[in-house]
Design an enzyme around this catalytic site. Structure first.
Site, PDB file in Angstrom:
ATOM      1  N   ARG A  15       0.838  -1.211   0.000  1.00 11.71           N
ATOM      2  CA  ARG A  15       0.000   0.000   0.000  1.00 11.71           C
ATOM      3  C   ARG A  15       0.871   1.258   0.000  1.00 11.71           C
ATOM      4  O   ARG A  15       1.000   1.935  -1.007  1.00 11.71           O
ATOM      5  CB  ARG A  15      -0.951  -0.037   1.221  1.00 11.71           C
ATOM      6  CG  ARG A  15      -2.078   0.985   1.159  1.00 11.71           C
ATOM      7  CD  ARG A  15      -1.681   2.385   1.567  1.00 11.71           C
ATOM      8  NE  ARG A  15      -1.128   2.482   2.911  1.00 11.71           N
ATOM      9  CZ  ARG A  15      -0.573   3.587   3.382  1.00 11.71           C
ATOM     10  NH1 ARG A  15      -0.507   4.676   2.641  1.00 11.71           N
ATOM     11  NH2 ARG A  15      -0.048   3.616   4.601  1.00 11.71           N
ATOM     12  N   ASP A  16       1.513   1.562   1.109  1.00 11.52           N
ATOM     13  CA  ASP A  16       2.303   2.796   1.193  1.00 11.52           C
ATOM     14  C   ASP A  16       3.460   2.746   0.198  1.00 11.52           C
ATOM     15  O   ASP A  16       3.846   3.767  -0.379  1.00 11.52           O
ATOM     16  CB  ASP A  16       2.850   2.963   2.621  1.00 11.52           C
ATOM     17  CG  ASP A  16       3.122   4.416   2.995  1.00 11.52           C
ATOM     18  OD1 ASP A  16       2.893   5.299   2.148  1.00 11.52           O
ATOM     19  OD2 ASP A  16       3.555   4.664   4.133  1.00 11.52           O
ATOM     20  N   HIS A 209       9.536   7.278   7.771  1.00 16.15           N
ATOM     21  CA  HIS A 209      10.046   7.386   6.399  1.00 16.15           C
ATOM     22  C   HIS A 209      11.506   7.819   6.486  1.00 16.15           C
ATOM     23  O   HIS A 209      11.879   8.595   7.370  1.00 16.15           O
ATOM     24  CB  HIS A 209       9.219   8.400   5.604  1.00 16.15           C
ATOM     25  CG  HIS A 209       7.869   7.883   5.208  1.00 16.15           C
ATOM     26  ND1 HIS A 209       7.552   7.533   3.916  1.00 16.15           N
ATOM     27  CD2 HIS A 209       6.758   7.623   5.934  1.00 16.15           C
ATOM     28  CE1 HIS A 209       6.296   7.108   3.863  1.00 16.15           C
ATOM     29  NE2 HIS A 209       5.787   7.149   5.076  1.00 16.15           N
ATOM     30  N   CYS A 240       4.350   9.222   0.027  1.00 15.68           N
ATOM     31  CA  CYS A 240       2.954   9.631  -0.029  1.00 15.68           C
ATOM     32  C   CYS A 240       2.805  10.608  -1.188  1.00 15.68           C
ATOM     33  O   CYS A 240       3.581  11.559  -1.297  1.00 15.68           O
ATOM     34  CB  CYS A 240       2.549  10.285   1.292  1.00 15.68           C
ATOM     35  SG  CYS A 240       0.877  10.926   1.262  1.00 15.68           S
ATOM     36  N   ASN A 249       9.752   4.514   2.785  1.00 12.83           N
ATOM     37  CA  ASN A 249       9.494   4.080   4.155  1.00 12.83           C
ATOM     38  C   ASN A 249      10.752   3.379   4.631  1.00 12.83           C
ATOM     39  O   ASN A 249      11.572   2.926   3.833  1.00 12.83           O
ATOM     40  CB  ASN A 249       8.349   3.067   4.182  1.00 12.83           C
ATOM     41  CG  ASN A 249       7.009   3.699   3.935  1.00 12.83           C
ATOM     42  OD1 ASN A 249       6.701   4.118   2.823  1.00 12.83           O
ATOM     43  ND2 ASN A 249       6.202   3.759   4.973  1.00 12.83           N
TER      44      ASN A 249
END
Ligand code: HMG
Ligand code: MG
Length: 299
Positions: A15-16, A209, A240, A249
């Site tokens: 996801r991220d 991050h 993001c 991340n």
């Protein structure tokens, strides 16, 4: 402060990690990634998001990914939901745990989810109600806890306010995100000190991050503050879309290497994790962001 004996890793790579990728990534490749991560022993994987495809096109296929993953017993496969519509779509896709996401800064809230912090919390209320009725657990995120790309410094008290609201609404855990990676170890400790006075520390997670190369130091500082849940991303993928420069991340491989060295139990197998990271980097045509993976492939 003694270090925790066990840490729970929340894998946010699918996801991220992938949400920021401009190139299309097939459902099959996403499924292969999620399955490789569960094979490595990760007990919690954030698989996708049920957000507007106009805002984050890469997450548009999340329902298909959920339909095709090989669900392993004991593994939580979660998704982000920004509003009731997203929650309902997630449930229809068979999702059993969702995450809502707020911000500690007003500007970031506007850019990321197009509303104020208080409006976002109001939007989450019907999600919390529906989730309670349906027995679905909800995790909460607070972004920009150590700095905002639009406002600069963020007061720990402001983070505490939002985290406390999410916890009071029924989020079983609140993940505190250094979205742009500007935090340092001292600021991290101060932030957990202030937030920890409002929300029990065993209900808090760290989400770092590595934009400024501080993620591992901040994670260790969090361990010293008694935090024992961390979000990380395979191969250090991520960022993001609404935080320019929020690349990377903290890499799951690197976090695991640190925790293994400290004798902290995670249940995750480094060798299998390295394979998962290698696979997705081949798909993306990009070198890994994990220092451990880089070092190991150079051997
Ligand atoms: P909006 O434009 O204000 O909402 O977006 P709207 O209600 O006016 O809807 C606009 C359009 O989106 C409509 O479609 C809706 O139907 C549709 P149209 O009529 O124009 O065709 N829509 C949806 N479609 C699919 N799923 C939905 C949905 N909701 C509305 N759930 C909204 C508001 C919240 C939807 C939008 O801003 C959005 O989707 N934002 C998501 C942003 C995002 O995913 N950011 C990345 C995740 S957060 C992050 O990465 C930080 C974190 O990792 C922690 C950290 O690092 O700090 C968690
Ligand atoms: Mg993030």
């Amino acid at each position: 402060m003694t270090l925790p004996q066990q840490v729970r890793l929340v894998e946010v790579g699918p996801r991220d990690g992938l949400q920021n990728e401009a190139q299309p990534i097939s459902v099959a490749d996403k499924v292969r990634l999620v399955d490789a991560l569960s094979d490595a022993g990760l007990g919690y994987i954030e698989v996708g998001s049920f957000v507007s495809p106009k805002w984050v096109p890469q997450m548009a296929g999340s329902a298909e990914v959920f339909a095709q993953i090989r669900r392993q017993p004991g593994v939580t496969y979660a998704a982000l939901a920004p509003n009731l519509r997203g929650f309902e779509d997630a449930v229809a896709a068979g999702v059993k745990e969702v995450a809502v996401f707020a911000a500690a800064s007003e500007s970031f809230s506007q850019r990321n989810i197009n509303c104020s912090i208080s409006d976002s919390l109001a939007r989450f209320a019907p999600i919390m109600d529906a989730a309670k009725r349906q027995g679905i657990r909800v995790r909460g995120y607070v972004s920009c806890v150590l700095g905002c790309p639009y406002e600069g410094d963020v007061a720990p008290e402001q983070v505490a306010l939002v985290a406390r609201e999410l916890y009071a609404m029924g989020c079983y855990e609140v993940s505190l995100g250094d979205t742009i990676g500007t935090g340092t170890a001292g600021a991290t400790r101060r932030m957990f000190d202030v937030v920890g006075a409002q929300v029990p520390r065993d209900k808090l997670a760290g989400h770092f991050h590595d934009t400024y190369g501080q993620a591992m130091a901040n994670l260790y500082a969090s361990l010293l503050e008694g935090i024992a849940v961390f979000d990380s991303s395979i191969a250090g993928l991520g960022g993001c879309p609404y935080a320019k420069g929020a690349s990377g991340n903290v890499a799951t491989e690197d976090v695991l290497y640190l925790l293994n060295g400290l004798g902290i139990e995670t249940g995750v197998d480094l060798e299998r994790l390295l394979v998962a990271g290698q696979q997705i980097c081949t798909v993306l045509g990009r070198p890994t962001g994990s220092r451990v993976a880089k070092a190991r492939s150079a051997v």
